[in-house]
Scaffold this active site. Structure first.
Site, short mmCIF file in Angstrom:
data_model
loop_
_atom_site.label_atom_id
_atom_site.label_comp_id
_atom_site.label_asym_id
_atom_site.label_seq_id
_atom_site.Cartn_x
_atom_site.Cartn_y
_atom_site.Cartn_z
N ARG A 193 47.42 39.85 35.80
CA ARG A 193 47.77 40.54 34.56
C ARG A 193 48.38 41.91 34.83
O ARG A 193 48.98 42.51 33.96
CB ARG A 193 46.54 40.67 33.66
CG ARG A 193 46.13 39.36 33.00
CD ARG A 193 44.93 39.54 32.12
NE ARG A 193 43.74 39.87 32.89
CZ ARG A 193 42.53 40.04 32.36
NH1 ARG A 193 42.37 39.95 31.05
NH2 ARG A 193 41.50 40.32 33.12
N ARG A 194 48.17 42.42 36.02
CA ARG A 194 48.75 43.72 36.38
C ARG A 194 49.09 43.71 37.87
O ARG A 194 48.44 43.04 38.66
CB ARG A 194 47.80 44.85 36.05
CG ARG A 194 46.45 44.76 36.75
CD ARG A 194 45.51 45.85 36.28
NE ARG A 194 45.12 45.62 34.91
CZ ARG A 194 44.12 44.81 34.54
NH1 ARG A 194 43.45 44.13 35.44
NH2 ARG A 194 43.81 44.68 33.28
N LYS B 119 24.53 34.15 47.49
CA LYS B 119 24.93 33.84 48.86
C LYS B 119 23.85 33.04 49.59
O LYS B 119 24.15 32.09 50.32
CB LYS B 119 25.24 35.14 49.60
CG LYS B 119 26.37 35.94 48.97
CD LYS B 119 26.44 37.35 49.55
CE LYS B 119 27.49 38.19 48.85
NZ LYS B 119 27.48 39.60 49.32
N ILE C 101 32.47 37.67 57.70
CA ILE C 101 31.64 36.99 58.70
C ILE C 101 31.74 35.48 58.49
O ILE C 101 31.44 35.00 57.40
CB ILE C 101 30.17 37.43 58.59
CG1 ILE C 101 30.05 38.95 58.69
CG2 ILE C 101 29.33 36.76 59.67
CD1 ILE C 101 28.63 39.47 58.45
N LYS D 11 31.34 33.66 45.04
CA LYS D 11 30.00 33.18 45.41
C LYS D 11 29.16 32.81 44.19
O LYS D 11 28.41 31.85 44.23
CB LYS D 11 29.29 34.23 46.28
CG LYS D 11 28.56 35.36 45.58
CD LYS D 11 29.44 36.51 45.19
CE LYS D 11 29.94 37.29 46.37
NZ LYS D 11 30.74 38.48 45.97
N GLY E 200 35.20 44.17 51.25
CA GLY E 200 36.42 44.90 51.58
C GLY E 200 37.63 44.01 51.51
O GLY E 200 37.54 42.79 51.62
N GLY F 269 31.55 38.09 53.21
CA GLY F 269 32.90 38.61 53.43
C GLY F 269 33.59 38.05 54.63
O GLY F 269 33.91 36.87 54.71
N THR G 248 41.14 43.71 44.77
CA THR G 248 40.86 44.12 46.15
C THR G 248 41.09 42.98 47.14
O THR G 248 41.84 43.12 48.11
CB THR G 248 39.42 44.63 46.27
OG1 THR G 248 39.24 45.75 45.41
CG2 THR G 248 39.10 45.04 47.69
N GLU H 293 29.04 48.80 41.45
CA GLU H 293 29.71 48.77 40.15
C GLU H 293 29.04 49.73 39.17
O GLU H 293 27.94 50.23 39.42
CB GLU H 293 29.66 47.35 39.57
CG GLU H 293 30.27 46.28 40.45
CD GLU H 293 31.78 46.37 40.52
OE1 GLU H 293 32.39 47.00 39.63
OE2 GLU H 293 32.36 45.83 41.48
#
Length: 433
Positions: free
Chosen positions: A45-46, A203, A134, A103, A300, A132, A13, A188
């Protein structure tokens, strides 16, 4: 000036987002750095259909990137611990600068990584590791460098914030909203890191180190998750003028530094109480600036890539005068303080208590008697009527500030009362002031 050559390790991502931002914004990035930034190689790997690597060298061995003599900056976006740590240390030993969004690795092994970077005169940048997109790391380390920070608090895990928002807005139980968060990709398959506060604690440990000039000390932080919060708690809190958020809090006190992640009631009129969904927010209170608040997407592809690429740009601007980042955590290494991290039993705050009791006369008196015995003052109390066919009721109490260890002893005695039917739900109250 010659181009800066970057190697990206990991094309998930954040890796794909970083690739796309670097390639799409080439012109403006070159104008900001005075030289082009070229993606020399990608280690994955992909492939990822989200980005076009057809004109880029791709290897399935990420260590090829760390050893590539043409690469100036290695971008670690594979996540995890052991392999990522080995990759970063390999890149450092080869004289390459490093950018990471990891992190967990910084929180638990940052002291070792930054030492290696100093020894090899390279930079390790990690803005994307916290909140992220910020820019909280740069804000603490650079923008507020003139200040003595008093405290900071943050909603720094979007998954937990989404779950609490949905529970409150739609009166849905935790388990139901968690399944939706997983279906949407916010959580997850194993959501432990998010809902139990481990991710937020990583964090918070980083932010506290920069804010207070202390070594990274994730292993000393207190962490509590949100799985025991109920829609009823959220409703009762609203009626009392509060919202429940999953906060990371660090505060400098005369006894040491608080380092804790847990659900908390905060006044509904505070700006942070109205940060909903997957957004992140950090409030910093410092002597010169007073209070400042940062809000934005905490995860994101491109929001996080924004921070990754900003670090790449910072390094590219300084390549003509190569040197390590002398203060990666905002303080000289020899000026870092060995300030004690306070055990949670030593913190002082107010508490929200929800006590499920037999619905008969004398219960309030019994509860008040125990709290009085421990010198715990009550700031608000209400009894919620028993539901039809139910002989029990909820007593909701807000206390004034008391030491955690004292509250724990009082709760043991309350739960031993014959009238009390289940463990007492207790949530800390934070005024954020």
């Amino acid at each position: 000036m010659k181009p800066v050559k970057v190697g990206i390790c990991g094309l998930g991502t954040v890796g794909s987002g970083t690739f796309n931002v670097l390639t799409r914004n080439t012109e403006s990035i070159t104008a900001r750095t005075g030289r082009p930034i070229i993606i020399e190689q990608v280690g994955t790997r992909r492939g990822n259909p989200a980005c076009d690597t057809s004109r880029t060298s791709v290897t399935t061995d990420i260590f090829d990137v760390a050893h590539n003599p043409d690469i100036d900056i290695v971008v670690e976006l594979i996540g995890g611990y052991d392999v990522a740590k080995k990759l970063i240390l390999t890149a450092i030993s080869n004289g390459k600068h490093v950018v990471t969004a990891n992190k967990a690795l910084i929180a638990e092994h940052g002291n070792e990584i930054f030492h290696a970077a100093r020894e090899n005169n390279v930079i390790v940048a990690y803005e994307a590791a916290v909140a992220g997109g910020i820019p909280v790391i740069k804000t603490l380390r650079e923008g507020l460098a003139a200040n003595d920070v008093n405290w900071l608090a943050g909603i720094i895990n979007g998954t937990g914030n989404f779950i609490l928002t949905e529970m409150g807005d739609k009166n849905r139980p935790f388990e139901d909203v968690l399944k939706e968060a997983q279906a949407l990709g916010y959580a997850e398959a194993d959501p432990t890191f998010d809902v139990e506060g481990i991710d937020a604690c990583h964090k918070l440990s980083i932010m506290a180190s920069i804010a207070f000039g202390i070594p990274l000390q994730f292993n000393k932080a207190f962490t509590e998750g949100i799985s025991q919060v109920t829609p009823g708690d959220i409703q009762y809190a609203e009626e009392l003028g509060y919202r429940i958020k999953h906060l990371g809090i660090s505060r400098k006190t005369a006894k040491g530094v608080e380092l804790r992640v847990h659900p908390a009631l905060i006044p509904a009129d505070r700006p942070m109480a109205n940060i909903n969904g997957v957004l992140n927010s950090v409030v910093i209170n410092a002597d010169a600036i007073g209070e400042t608040m940062l809000v934005g997407p905490g995860a994101g592809a491109e929001p996080t890539a924004s921070s990754v690429v900003a670090d790449i740009i910072d390094i590219a601007r300084n390549l003509e005068t190569p040197q390590s980042m002398p203060f990666p955590l905002g303080y000289r290494v020899d000026a870092m303080q060995s300030t004690e991290v306070l055990p949670v039993d030593e913190i002082e705050c107010a508490y929200y208590l929800r006590i499920h009791v037999d619905d008969h006369p004398g219960v309030i008196t019994a509860l008040s008697s125990v709290l009085g015995e421990y010198k715990i003052n009550i700031s608000a109390m209400t009894q919620k009527a028993a539901r039809e066919h139910d002989q029990h009721a909820d007593v909701v109490i807000l206390t004034e500030t008391i030491k955690e260890s004292v509250m724990k002893r009082a709760l043991i005695k309350i739960e031993a009362l014959e009238e009390v039917q289940s463990p007492v739900a207790h949530i800390r109250v934070e005024a954020l002031s």
